[in-house]
Scaffold this motif. Structure first.
Motif, PDB file in Angstrom:
ATOM      1  N   ASN A  71       0.826  -1.216   0.000  1.00  0.00           N
ATOM      2  CA  ASN A  71       0.000   0.000   0.000  1.00  0.00           C
ATOM      3  C   ASN A  71       0.865   1.272   0.000  1.00  0.00           C
ATOM      4  OD1 ASN A  71      -2.407  -1.381  -0.101  1.00  0.00           O
ATOM      5  ND2 ASN A  71      -2.701  -1.390   2.128  1.00  0.00           N
ATOM      6  N   GLY A  72       1.917   1.249  -0.795  1.00  0.00           N
ATOM      7  CA  GLY A  72       2.759   2.436  -0.968  1.00  0.00           C
ATOM      8  C   GLY A  72       3.828   2.636   0.078  1.00  0.00           C
ATOM      9  N   ILE A  73       3.913   1.717   1.059  1.00  0.00           N
ATOM     10  CA  ILE A  73       4.947   1.861   2.095  1.00  0.00           C
ATOM     11  C   ILE A  73       5.844   0.613   2.095  1.00  0.00           C
ATOM     12  CG2 ILE A  73       5.410   2.222   4.563  1.00  0.00           C
ATOM     13  CD1 ILE A  73       2.602   3.429   4.795  1.00  0.00           C
ATOM     14  N   GLU A 100       3.659  -3.969  -4.487  1.00  0.00           N
ATOM     15  CA  GLU A 100       4.552  -3.644  -5.596  1.00  0.00           C
ATOM     16  C   GLU A 100       5.988  -3.935  -5.190  1.00  0.00           C
ATOM     17  OE1 GLU A 100       3.467   0.238  -7.732  1.00  0.00           O
ATOM     18  OE2 GLU A 100       2.336   0.409  -5.865  1.00  0.00           O
ATOM     19  N   ARG A 103      10.855   0.165  -5.923  1.00  0.00           N
ATOM     20  CA  ARG A 103      11.103   0.779  -7.231  1.00  0.00           C
ATOM     21  C   ARG A 103      12.247   1.779  -7.206  1.00  0.00           C
ATOM     22  NH1 ARG A 103       7.346  -1.013 -10.552  1.00  0.00           N
ATOM     23  NH2 ARG A 103       5.157  -1.191  -9.910  1.00  0.00           N
ATOM     24  N   LYS A 170      11.391   9.588  -2.062  1.00  0.00           N
ATOM     25  CA  LYS A 170      10.725  10.131  -3.252  1.00  0.00           C
ATOM     26  C   LYS A 170      11.735  10.320  -4.381  1.00  0.00           C
ATOM     27  CE  LYS A 170       6.983  10.703  -0.749  1.00  0.00           C
ATOM     28  NZ  LYS A 170       5.932   9.689  -0.857  1.00  0.00           N
ATOM     29  N   PHE A 217      13.794  14.506   3.205  1.00  0.00           N
ATOM     30  CA  PHE A 217      12.373  14.259   3.494  1.00  0.00           C
ATOM     31  C   PHE A 217      12.216  13.527   4.828  1.00  0.00           C
ATOM     32  CE2 PHE A 217      11.853  13.891  -1.311  1.00  0.00           C
ATOM     33  CZ  PHE A 217      11.159  15.072  -1.442  1.00  0.00           C
ATOM     34  N   GLU A 219      11.717  10.218   4.839  1.00  0.00           N
ATOM     35  CA  GLU A 219      10.916   9.016   4.577  1.00  0.00           C
ATOM     36  C   GLU A 219      11.709   7.739   4.868  1.00  0.00           C
ATOM     37  OE1 GLU A 219       7.498  10.365   4.140  1.00  0.00           O
ATOM     38  OE2 GLU A 219       7.515   8.429   3.143  1.00  0.00           O
ATOM     39  N   ALA A 222      11.912   6.788   8.470  1.00  0.00           N
ATOM     40  CA  ALA A 222      10.569   6.480   8.976  1.00  0.00           C
ATOM     41  C   ALA A 222      10.130   5.067   8.614  1.00  0.00           C
ATOM     42  CB  ALA A 222       9.561   7.498   8.445  1.00  0.00           C
TER      43      ALA A 222
ATOM     44  N   ARG B  93       7.029   4.971 -11.486  1.00  0.00           N
ATOM     45  CA  ARG B  93       6.560   5.372 -10.162  1.00  0.00           C
ATOM     46  C   ARG B  93       5.625   4.303  -9.580  1.00  0.00           C
ATOM     47  NH1 ARG B  93       8.722  10.076  -9.722  1.00  0.00           N
ATOM     48  NH2 ARG B  93       8.023  10.237  -7.578  1.00  0.00           N
ATOM     49  N   TYR B  94       5.366   4.410  -8.274  1.00  0.00           N
ATOM     50  CA  TYR B  94       4.443   3.466  -7.628  1.00  0.00           C
ATOM     51  C   TYR B  94       3.020   3.734  -8.084  1.00  0.00           C
ATOM     52  CZ  TYR B  94       8.165   2.148  -4.393  1.00  0.00           C
ATOM     53  OH  TYR B  94       9.335   1.678  -3.848  1.00  0.00           O
ATOM     54  N   GLU B  95       2.249   2.660  -8.201  1.00  0.00           N
ATOM     55  CA  GLU B  95       0.838   2.824  -8.553  1.00  0.00           C
ATOM     56  C   GLU B  95       0.088   3.330  -7.321  1.00  0.00           C
ATOM     57  OE1 GLU B  95      -0.987   1.165 -11.404  1.00  0.00           O
ATOM     58  OE2 GLU B  95       0.826   0.569 -12.497  1.00  0.00           O
ATOM     59  N   ALA B  96       0.475   2.799  -6.155  1.00  0.00           N
ATOM     60  CA  ALA B  96      -0.107   3.278  -4.896  1.00  0.00           C
ATOM     61  C   ALA B  96       1.050   3.833  -4.074  1.00  0.00           C
ATOM     62  CB  ALA B  96      -0.759   2.116  -4.153  1.00  0.00           C
ATOM     63  N   GLU B  97       1.175   5.159  -4.040  1.00  0.00           N
ATOM     64  CA  GLU B  97       2.294   5.746  -3.296  1.00  0.00           C
ATOM     65  C   GLU B  97       1.775   6.367  -2.011  1.00  0.00           C
ATOM     66  OE1 GLU B  97       5.084   8.093  -5.613  1.00  0.00           O
ATOM     67  OE2 GLU B  97       5.582   9.236  -3.809  1.00  0.00           O
ATOM     68  N   ASP B  98       2.488   6.149  -0.924  1.00  0.00           N
ATOM     69  CA  ASP B  98       2.075   6.747   0.345  1.00  0.00           C
ATOM     70  C   ASP B  98       3.239   7.551   0.915  1.00  0.00           C
ATOM     71  OD1 ASP B  98       0.507   7.415   2.461  1.00  0.00           O
ATOM     72  OD2 ASP B  98       0.130   5.373   3.151  1.00  0.00           O
ATOM     73  N   THR B  99       2.930   8.453   1.830  1.00  0.00           N
ATOM     74  CA  THR B  99       3.966   9.273   2.460  1.00  0.00           C
ATOM     75  C   THR B  99       3.821   9.145   3.965  1.00  0.00           C
ATOM     76  OG1 THR B  99       3.902  10.788   0.611  1.00  0.00           O
ATOM     77  CG2 THR B  99       4.886  11.616   2.633  1.00  0.00           C
ATOM     78  N   VAL B 100       4.929   8.850   4.634  1.00  0.00           N
ATOM     79  CA  VAL B 100       4.877   8.635   6.079  1.00  0.00           C
ATOM     80  C   VAL B 100       5.339   9.877   6.825  1.00  0.00           C
ATOM     81  CG1 VAL B 100       5.592   7.091   7.940  1.00  0.00           C
ATOM     82  CG2 VAL B 100       5.464   6.224   5.616  1.00  0.00           C
ATOM     83  N   GLU B 101       6.433  10.467   6.358  1.00  0.00           N
ATOM     84  CA  GLU B 101       7.126  11.467   7.149  1.00  0.00           C
ATOM     85  C   GLU B 101       7.264  12.830   6.453  1.00  0.00           C
ATOM     86  OE1 GLU B 101       8.207  10.677  10.202  1.00  0.00           O
ATOM     87  OE2 GLU B 101       9.189  12.596  10.639  1.00  0.00           O
ATOM     88  N   ALA B 102       7.483  12.819   5.143  1.00  0.00           N
ATOM     89  CA  ALA B 102       7.843  14.048   4.419  1.00  0.00           C
ATOM     90  C   ALA B 102       6.756  15.116   4.523  1.00  0.00           C
ATOM     91  CB  ALA B 102       8.116  13.724   2.956  1.00  0.00           C
ATOM     92  N   SER B 106       8.559  20.179   2.179  1.00  0.00           N
ATOM     93  CA  SER B 106       9.730  19.506   1.620  1.00  0.00           C
ATOM     94  C   SER B 106       9.417  18.931   0.249  1.00  0.00           C
ATOM     95  CB  SER B 106      10.211  18.398   2.565  1.00  0.00           C
ATOM     96  OG  SER B 106       9.286  17.339   2.629  1.00  0.00           O
ATOM     97  N   ARG B 107       8.212  18.392   0.088  1.00  0.00           N
ATOM     98  CA  ARG B 107       7.872  17.776  -1.191  1.00  0.00           C
ATOM     99  C   ARG B 107       7.625  18.813  -2.265  1.00  0.00           C
ATOM    100  NH1 ARG B 107       3.489  13.349  -0.723  1.00  0.00           N
ATOM    101  NH2 ARG B 107       4.272  12.969  -2.805  1.00  0.00           N
TER     102      ARG B 107
END
Lengths: 253, 253
Positions: A71-73, A100, A103, A170, A217, A219, A222, B93-102, B106-107
């Protein structure tokens, strides 16, 4: 538990991949994420389909072989946990889970969810060692090392080289990994003699491999299953700056 | 390879330059803001300040301008190079990308930076080259010497509501850019650790807000004085300047 899985299927490096939907029933909440995938594969084999290829080895959270972006993590939603130590109770019944591969350009997909992380080996091979023989375990203890330094070095040495930092970044940067390897040896008296040469060669090998650049970032740290701190990147930056200046003024031994 | 070239071409060398030029530019915006808020004092203050800056010896004035523009050029150029490298490091790129910390700041660095570049070009054309509107005929009597009336120019510049809104939006992006950048440059130069990080992050956020509030107070004060009828700035002074301009034109047509 019933699950809807969207899994990246890719036959080889050259072939293009895509997400494929699977349904899986009767998953125990106490099973690990990899046991859940084992169940899926057994089901697929019995139906005559090609099972999903994924990396795994110790299944104890210490070898760094398992990967997967869930799930993206990378390594999934549980903090400080490898995929093999992640349990299905952290997911909801009926949830859709996207799986996935890690990547990054330096991590080509070999098959389905397996990526080639040899780029990391290249970085370790160029500087992640001590050239002179430092003796065996008792000799190591003959050199006194203060508790603070030993702890910091040990924190960095906890890196299992799984590549989640690259996968989460990222920018697909490997600076947490390289920082960990640099800090681990540069902090210790046995490694300090070669600290300049080590950081210069490891950073240039990292650049050659085609990893991205750190933009701070956070990430990487984390998602890191071993919670490698961002300090190791600052340490690498500091050591590289010092080494470069010495190099420019020709003092590198 | 030449060690100096090796440093400049490395990922870390580029990041050092990014951080060091960032220090100069971040320092400049704070000084610029502090100079500008003199508009809240009687017109004599900011006009004396501006006259002093503009009467610096040519070498000093153009030396400072040249240095700032060089820092800006290096900062922007490396931003492009590093961002392109970062994108290339993850072609798929990821199809499902998540962000934990950033953080969002910053992004958004490449985007806030790019819009700020356009803003800086506009700002220089607006108030330094003065080609957007004509501010050539704004005389001020500074103890018998006729100098350029910066107070009136700033006031008239912000009476165009679209200019003011563009400035306010650009400054909010600058606030975001600084909120990440000011703490990030410490990490890049290797002088940040887990103990200092929370403090530096807060300091960077405060720095961004101080610069932001200082800068936007000016267009807001102009709009409130001009259209809101609030006597925050000296509106009568603008009329006096325009009368003086007409008188001088009659004497020296």
């Amino acid at each position: 538990m019933k699950l809807k899985l969207k899994i990246w299927r890719q036959k080889s490096v050259e072939m293009e991949g895509s997400l494929v939907d699977y349904q899986l029933a009767d998953v125990s909440p106490d099973s690990s994420f990899l046991e859940m995938l084992d169940l899926l594969n057994e089901q697929m084999i019995s139906e005559g389909e090609e099972p999903v290829a994924f990396d795994h080895d110790c299944r104890e959270g210490i070898c760094g072989t398992c990967s997967l972006t869930i799930n993206g993590i990378p390594h999934g939603p549980q903090k400080a946990t490898t995929t093999c130590q992640l349990h299905m109770r952290h997911f909801r019944d009926g949830e859709t889970i996207v799986i996935e591969p890690f990547r990054a350009r330096p991590f080509p997909v070999i098959s389905d969810l397996i990526v080639d992380r040899a780029a990391f080996d290249g970085i370790v091979q160029i500087g992640g060692f001590i050239t002179a023989r430092t003796g065996s375990a008792p000799d190591g203890n003959a050199i006194p090392i203060s508790k603070g330094v030993a702890d910091k070095s040990m924190d960095a040495a906890a890196c299992i080289g799984c590549g989640a930092c690259v996968a989460a970044c990222k920018n697909a940067s490997a600076m947490l990994f390289v920082g960990a390897k640099v800090a681990h040896l540069n902090l210790l008296p046995q490694g300090a003699a070669e600290k300049d040469r080590r950081v210069l060669s490891m950073v240039s090998q990292m650049d050659r491999a085609g990893f991205g650049n750190c933009t701070n970032f956070g990430e990487c740290s984390a998602v890191c299953p071993k919670e490698i701190p961002l300090d190791v990147i600052a340490k690498m930056n500091r050591d590289y700056a010092t080494a470069s200046l010495k190099n420019i003024f020709s003092q590198v031994g | 390879m030449n060690p100096f070239r090796q440093l400049l071409q490395s990922s870390l060398g580029k990041k050092y330059l990014m951080a060091l030029t960032g220090v100069v530019l971040a320092g400049f915006v704070l000084g610029h803001m502090a100079g500008n808020v003199q508009i809240f004092l009687p017109p004599e203050y900011i006009n004396t300040y501006g006259h002093k800056l503009q009467s610096l010896p040519g070498v000093a004035l153009w030396g400072i301008r040249g240095f700032l523009l060089l820092c800006l050029a290096v900062h922007v150029w490396l931003a492009f190079v590093l961002t392109i490298e970062n994108r290339l490091a993850r072609p798929l790129r990821y199809e499902a990308e998540d962000t934990v910390e950033a953080t969002i700041s910053s992004r958004a660095m490449p985007y806030t930076g790019l819009i700020l570049l356009f803003f800086i070009i506009f700002h220089i054309l607006h108030y330094t080259v003065r080609s957007v509107y004509d501010y050539s005929n704004l005389p001020y009597d500074l103890h018998g010497e006729v100098v350029h009336d910066i107070y009136a120019m700033m006031y008239l510049g912000f009476t165009h509501w679209w200019v003011s809104i563009f400035y306010i939006i650009a400054m909010s992006l600058l606030c975001m850019h600084l909120a990440h950048g000011v703490s990030s440059m410490f990490q890049t130069m290797g002088v940040r650790n887990d103990k200092w990080r929370p403090f530096l992050n807060k300091a960077a956020l405060a720095y961004g807000w101080i610069v932001y509030l200082g800068f936007i107070s000016i267009p807001i004060a102009v709009l409130l004085t001009e259209y809101g009828g609030l006597p925050i700035l000296d509106k009568e002074h603008i009329e006096a300047t325009q009368t003086l301009a007409k008188t001088l034109t009659l004497i020296h047509p």
